[in-house]
Design an enzyme around this catalytic site. Structure first.
Site, PDB file in Angstrom:
ATOM      1  N   CYS A  25       0.824  -1.203   0.097  1.00  0.00           N
ATOM      2  CA  CYS A  25      -0.038   0.107   0.111  1.00  0.00           C
ATOM      3  C   CYS A  25       0.804   1.092   0.023  1.00  0.00           C
ATOM      4  CB  CYS A  25      -0.767  -0.004   1.245  1.00  0.00           C
ATOM      5  SG  CYS A  25      -1.703   1.567   1.438  1.00  0.00           S
ATOM      6  N   CYS A  38      -2.574  15.790   2.306  1.00  0.00           N
ATOM      7  CA  CYS A  38      -3.786  15.624   1.228  1.00  0.00           C
ATOM      8  C   CYS A  38      -4.553  16.907   1.536  1.00  0.00           C
ATOM      9  CB  CYS A  38      -4.364  14.511   1.834  1.00  0.00           C
ATOM     10  SG  CYS A  38      -5.976  14.045   0.887  1.00  0.00           S
ATOM     11  N   CYS A  40      -9.907  11.622   9.092  1.00  0.00           N
ATOM     12  CA  CYS A  40      -8.516  10.953   8.583  1.00  0.00           C
ATOM     13  C   CYS A  40      -7.405  11.581   8.968  1.00  0.00           C
ATOM     14  CB  CYS A  40      -8.616  10.881   6.882  1.00  0.00           C
ATOM     15  SG  CYS A  40      -7.188  10.432   6.165  1.00  0.00           S
ATOM     16  N   SER A  82      -7.668   4.112  -5.044  1.00  0.00           N
ATOM     17  CA  SER A  82      -8.722   4.544  -4.414  1.00  0.00           C
ATOM     18  C   SER A  82      -8.893   5.770  -4.244  1.00  0.00           C
ATOM     19  CB  SER A  82      -8.302   4.018  -2.758  1.00  0.00           C
ATOM     20  OG  SER A  82      -9.324   4.287  -1.925  1.00  0.00           O
ATOM     21  N   SER A 139     -14.078   5.806  -1.879  1.00  0.00           N
ATOM     22  CA  SER A 139     -14.295   6.055  -0.713  1.00  0.00           C
ATOM     23  C   SER A 139     -15.672   6.684  -0.521  1.00  0.00           C
ATOM     24  CB  SER A 139     -13.219   6.863  -0.103  1.00  0.00           C
ATOM     25  OG  SER A 139     -11.895   6.119  -0.293  1.00  0.00           O
ATOM     26  N   LEU A 140     -16.654   5.844  -0.118  1.00  0.00           N
ATOM     27  CA  LEU A 140     -18.013   6.476  -0.219  1.00  0.00           C
ATOM     28  C   LEU A 140     -18.482   6.953   1.120  1.00  0.00           C
ATOM     29  CD1 LEU A 140     -20.333   6.831  -2.316  1.00  0.00           C
ATOM     30  CD2 LEU A 140     -21.391   4.969  -1.661  1.00  0.00           C
TER      31      LEU A 140
HETATM   32  N1  SAH Z   1      -7.567   9.456  -0.984  1.00  0.00           N
HETATM   33  C1  SAH Z   1      -7.951   8.115  -1.321  1.00  0.00           C
HETATM   34  C2  SAH Z   1      -6.824   7.134  -0.845  1.00  0.00           C
HETATM   35  C3  SAH Z   1      -6.314   7.258   0.585  1.00  0.00           C
HETATM   36  S1  SAH Z   1      -7.357   6.867   2.169  1.00  0.00           S
HETATM   37  C4  SAH Z   1      -9.516   7.859  -0.787  1.00  0.00           C
HETATM   38  O1  SAH Z   1     -10.035   8.778  -0.229  1.00  0.00           O
HETATM   39  O2  SAH Z   1      -9.719   6.680  -1.091  1.00  0.00           O
HETATM   40  C5  SAH Z   1      -7.429   5.030   1.936  1.00  0.00           C
HETATM   41  C6  SAH Z   1      -9.029   4.970   2.804  1.00  0.00           C
HETATM   42  O3  SAH Z   1      -8.637   4.938   4.106  1.00  0.00           O
HETATM   43  C7  SAH Z   1     -10.047   5.673   2.318  1.00  0.00           C
HETATM   44  O4  SAH Z   1     -11.048   4.901   2.074  1.00  0.00           O
HETATM   45  C8  SAH Z   1     -10.271   6.670   3.591  1.00  0.00           C
HETATM   46  O5  SAH Z   1     -11.501   7.172   3.477  1.00  0.00           O
HETATM   47  C9  SAH Z   1      -9.887   5.484   4.587  1.00  0.00           C
HETATM   48  N2  SAH Z   1      -9.547   6.151   5.745  1.00  0.00           N
HETATM   49  C10 SAH Z   1      -8.907   7.208   6.219  1.00  0.00           C
HETATM   50  N3  SAH Z   1      -9.033   7.471   7.464  1.00  0.00           N
HETATM   51  C11 SAH Z   1      -9.316   6.410   8.122  1.00  0.00           C
HETATM   52  C12 SAH Z   1      -9.457   5.853   9.391  1.00  0.00           C
HETATM   53  N4  SAH Z   1      -9.314   6.661  10.447  1.00  0.00           N
HETATM   54  N5  SAH Z   1     -10.302   4.731   9.655  1.00  0.00           N
HETATM   55  C13 SAH Z   1     -10.641   3.996   8.640  1.00  0.00           C
HETATM   56  N6  SAH Z   1     -10.375   4.310   7.307  1.00  0.00           N
HETATM   57  C14 SAH Z   1      -9.759   5.574   7.104  1.00  0.00           C
END
Ligand code: SAH
Length: 349
Positions: free
Chosen positions: A104, A111, A118, A190, A213-214
């Site tokens: 990963c 970001c 996040c 993603s 990421s929905l």
């Molecule tokens: N920006 C991209 C990829 C990076 S985040 C995206 O949004 O998809 C990868 C995944 O982790 C995303 O689904 C994000 O929403 C999730 N994520 C971020 N922080 C998290 C947390 N604290 N717990 C669980 N998932 C989280």
């Protein structure tokens, strides 16, 4: 400025070799060395000494340094903090599965999407990563473990589709059979839902897996969690996903982070099923990883499993993400956040 050979496609490398008065096949030799993990032109044994010296002068090989690595004693998962050339830090994870090793990687230092749960976006965006830096995250893991990476998810720090140009070069290079030779289907990108880039991505990389990421099933809730939704509302996003699945014939993955008391109710499962009905898809449920600076809480596995069953009775295939490396399980982006805080404290003291 020196030539960043690891951030160029094979074709670009060839044309810059030609304009340096070198033969095209020399560029391909260099390309092959790069993806074997070699980070010094002098080690490229099949190049003439004069060319090695010339490259040393005119070009450089991108390399990320492993600043920290946490190794899970349970399953061998390795969580890395990589130090970039300019001192910034990003995270990567190496995971062992039955079907092989997966990496990963991060696509940006920081970001700018600002999802509220996040850790990665908390300090904003510092900069985009180059294609070479992304590739070297994988190569650094291969150098460190002595093992090959066969699968890739671009789910670390950053929004990959917000760094589309570099991402595209990176993907082409790791797919190249003289690069890392990763099959398109072994790669997942993603996104938080940048609609125009999803369209382009589907046209240019139809076989790469797309994960969205929905995290919510209505605009009000998604606006509160993910500011990007104010730009591309949920219906517009789902429409783009429907088109993507139709265009590529590939199942779209929806990631849904379960946050206690926010989006984990039975009514939410029902509404999510309404949203996704008719889209060729799969839902990945992720119990939230609590971030110490934020008040959001996760849910336990049993509750996640119940949510999954509700989706399944509505005909939506779903899985609860298996958590690897639970003994080193700092939430996504936490390692980097700690590092940022440490650097700040050192600067202030
Ligand atoms: N920006 C991209 C990829 C990076 S985040 C995206 O949004 O998809 C990868 C995944 O982790 C995303 O689904 C994000 O929403 C999730 N994520 C971020 N922080 C998290 C947390 N604290 N717990 C669980 N998932 C989280």
């Amino acid at each position: 400025m020196k030539l960043d050979v690891k951030s160029m496609t094979k074709k670009e490398l060839e044309s810059s070799f030609l304009s340096m008065g070198e033969k095209g096949f020399r560029a391909r030799q260099v390309f092959r060395w790069l993806y074997k993990g070699i980070t010094d032109f002098r080690e490229m044994a099949n190049l003439p000494e004069t060319l090695r010296a010339k490259l040393d002068e005119k070009a450089f090989i991108e390399k990320v340094e492993i600043q920290k690595v946490q190794i899970s004693s349970k399953d061998g998962t390795r969580k890395y903090l990589f130090r970039l050339r300019d001192g910034r830090a990003v995270e990567g994870v190496f995971m062992k599965y039955k079907y092989g090793n997966a990496a990963c990687i991060s696509s940006q230092a920081g970001c700018r999407m600002g999802c509220v749960f996040c850790a990665s976006g908390m300090a904003g965006l510092a900069r985009n990563l180059t294609a070479g830096e992304m590739a070297d995250e994988i190569l650094a893991m291969e150098r460190d473990t002595g093992e090959r990476v066969g699968h890739l998810v671009v789910m670390g720090t950053g929004e990959p589709l917000d760094n589309y140009g570099e991402l595209a070069v990176f993907l082409r290079n790791i797919h190249d059979e003289e690069g890392l030779n990763l099959s398109w289907r072994a790669i997942t990108v993603s996104t938080c839902g940048l609609v125009p880039q999803i369209e382009t991505f589907g046209d240019e990389f139809p076989q790469v897996n797309l994960a969205i990421s929905l995290h919510a099933s209505c605009d009000e809730e998604r606006n509160a969690l993910m500011p990007v939704n104010r730009k591309y509302a949920i219906n517009e996003l789902l429409q783009a996903c429907r088109r993507h699945a139709e265009k590529t014939g590939r199942r779209v993955t929806f990631e849904y982070t379960l946050i206690r008391g926010v989006n984990d109710g039975a009514d939410r499962a029902d509404r999510l099923a309404d949203c996704l009905s008719g889209i060729l898809c799969h839902v990945n449920l992720i119990p939230l990883n609590p971030v110490s600076e934020k008040s959001f809480r996760g849910i336990d596995r049993r509750a996640a499993e119940q949510f999954r069953k509700l989706l399944e009775t509505r005909g939506i295939p779903a899985t609860v993400r298996r958590s690897l490396g639970s003994d080193i399980d700092a939430a996504c982006g936490q390692l980097r956040l700690e590092e940022l805080k440490e650097t700040k404290n050192t600067k202030n003291s």
